[in-house]
Design a protein around this motif. Structure first.
Motif, PDB file in Angstrom:
ATOM      1  N   ALA A   5       0.842  -1.205   0.000  1.00  0.00           N
ATOM      2  CA  ALA A   5       0.000   0.000   0.000  1.00  0.00           C
ATOM      3  C   ALA A   5       0.870   1.246   0.000  1.00  0.00           C
ATOM      4  N   PHE A   6       1.961   1.233   0.761  1.00  0.00           N
ATOM      5  CA  PHE A   6       2.875   2.377   0.789  1.00  0.00           C
ATOM      6  C   PHE A   6       3.484   2.607  -0.594  1.00  0.00           C
ATOM      7  N   PHE A   7       3.823   1.511  -1.292  1.00  0.00           N
ATOM      8  CA  PHE A   7       4.353   1.614  -2.648  1.00  0.00           C
ATOM      9  C   PHE A   7       3.365   2.342  -3.555  1.00  0.00           C
ATOM     10  N   TRP A   8       2.066   1.972  -3.468  1.00  0.00           N
ATOM     11  CA  TRP A   8       1.067   2.591  -4.338  1.00  0.00           C
ATOM     12  C   TRP A   8       0.793   4.037  -3.946  1.00  0.00           C
ATOM     13  N   VAL A   9       0.957   4.362  -2.675  1.00  0.00           N
ATOM     14  CA  VAL A   9       0.836   5.765  -2.262  1.00  0.00           C
ATOM     15  C   VAL A   9       1.948   6.575  -2.913  1.00  0.00           C
ATOM     16  N   LYS A  10       3.141   6.041  -2.921  1.00  0.00           N
ATOM     17  CA  LYS A  10       4.260   6.756  -3.532  1.00  0.00           C
ATOM     18  C   LYS A  10       4.144   6.788  -5.059  1.00  0.00           C
ATOM     19  N   MET A  11       3.532   5.785  -5.649  1.00  0.00           N
ATOM     20  CA  MET A  11       3.300   5.810  -7.097  1.00  0.00           C
ATOM     21  C   MET A  11       2.306   6.905  -7.456  1.00  0.00           C
ATOM     22  N   ARG A  12       1.442   7.241  -6.521  1.00  0.00           N
ATOM     23  CA  ARG A  12       0.474   8.327  -6.737  1.00  0.00           C
ATOM     24  C   ARG A  12       1.196   9.665  -6.924  1.00  0.00           C
ATOM     25  N   ALA A  13       2.463   9.689  -6.553  1.00  0.00           N
ATOM     26  CA  ALA A  13       3.257  10.906  -6.703  1.00  0.00           C
ATOM     27  C   ALA A  13       3.371  11.331  -8.160  1.00  0.00           C
ATOM     28  N   PHE A  14       3.226  10.394  -9.071  1.00  0.00           N
ATOM     29  CA  PHE A  14       3.370  10.720 -10.485  1.00  0.00           C
ATOM     30  C   PHE A  14       2.071  11.238 -11.107  1.00  0.00           C
ATOM     31  N   TYR A  15       1.051  11.382 -10.301  1.00  0.00           N
ATOM     32  CA  TYR A  15      -0.231  11.924 -10.760  1.00  0.00           C
ATOM     33  C   TYR A  15      -0.093  13.310 -11.394  1.00  0.00           C
ATOM     34  N   PRO A  16       0.726  14.235 -10.848  1.00  0.00           N
ATOM     35  CA  PRO A  16       0.866  15.544 -11.501  1.00  0.00           C
ATOM     36  C   PRO A  16       1.402  15.481 -12.927  1.00  0.00           C
TER      37      PRO A  16
END
Length: 168
Positions: A5-16
């Motif tokens: 889950a932490f990995f996917w939270v950090k992958m959300r960083a590429f949303y911008p």
């Protein structure tokens, strides 16, 4: 499982970064060469995207650690100045992109291209309404339904845009 889950939270960083490519799509779709080749505009868009990517990736200033929710591990936005700036940036960028699409729709005279511009604009409007509603307004009142609705609004947007591109 929490590390996943932490990995996917950090992958959300590429949303911008999505917003940069969204603007590239809008510039190509509206056939505006002046905006496509504007180096200052492209640099400022990319710089602002990368600025928020770095903040989300290396800090917890915008997105909190995952917590248990009704359907598994979910994340919430932090409250604070950086999150407010991020939310303002997303809203302004989205409104500008949407304005460009609707401007293209109103200035277009060809019937088929006008339909295409309308469907693309409608497809871009859906997440613009959904994201602030479910990310900001409802959590202020303690209602969290974001985990259910995100996929639906994305799929609906893609359907409108894909149909507009393929059909017209």
């Amino acid at each position: 499982l929490p590390q996943f889950a932490f990995f996917w939270v950090k992958m959300r960083a590429f949303y911008p970064i999505v917003f940069y490519f969204l603007f590239r799509f809008i510039f190509l779709f509206t056939k505006n060469v002046k905006w496509q080749n504007n180096k200052l505009l492209n640099f400022s868009l990319m710089f602002s995207c990368l600025f928020f990517v770095v903040i989300i990736l290396f800090t917890n200033w915008i997105v909190r650690e995952p917590t248990r929710g009704s359907s598994g591990l979910i994340t919430f936005m932090q409250r604070g100045l950086v999150t407010d700036l991020y939310t303002l940036w997303i809203t302004v960028i989205s409104l500008i992109g949407l304005g460009i699409c609707y401007w293209h729709f109103f200035k277009e005279h060809d019937r088929l291209e006008k339909k295409q511009a309308f469907l693309v604009s409608l497809g871009l409007t859906i997440p613009l309404i959904e994201d602030p509603l479910f990310d900001i307004l409802l959590p202020m009142f303690g209602l969290v339904v974001k985990e259910i609705t995100t996929g639906y609004s994305f799929v609906l947007s893609v359907i409108f845009i894909a149909y507009a591109i393929v059909r017209y």
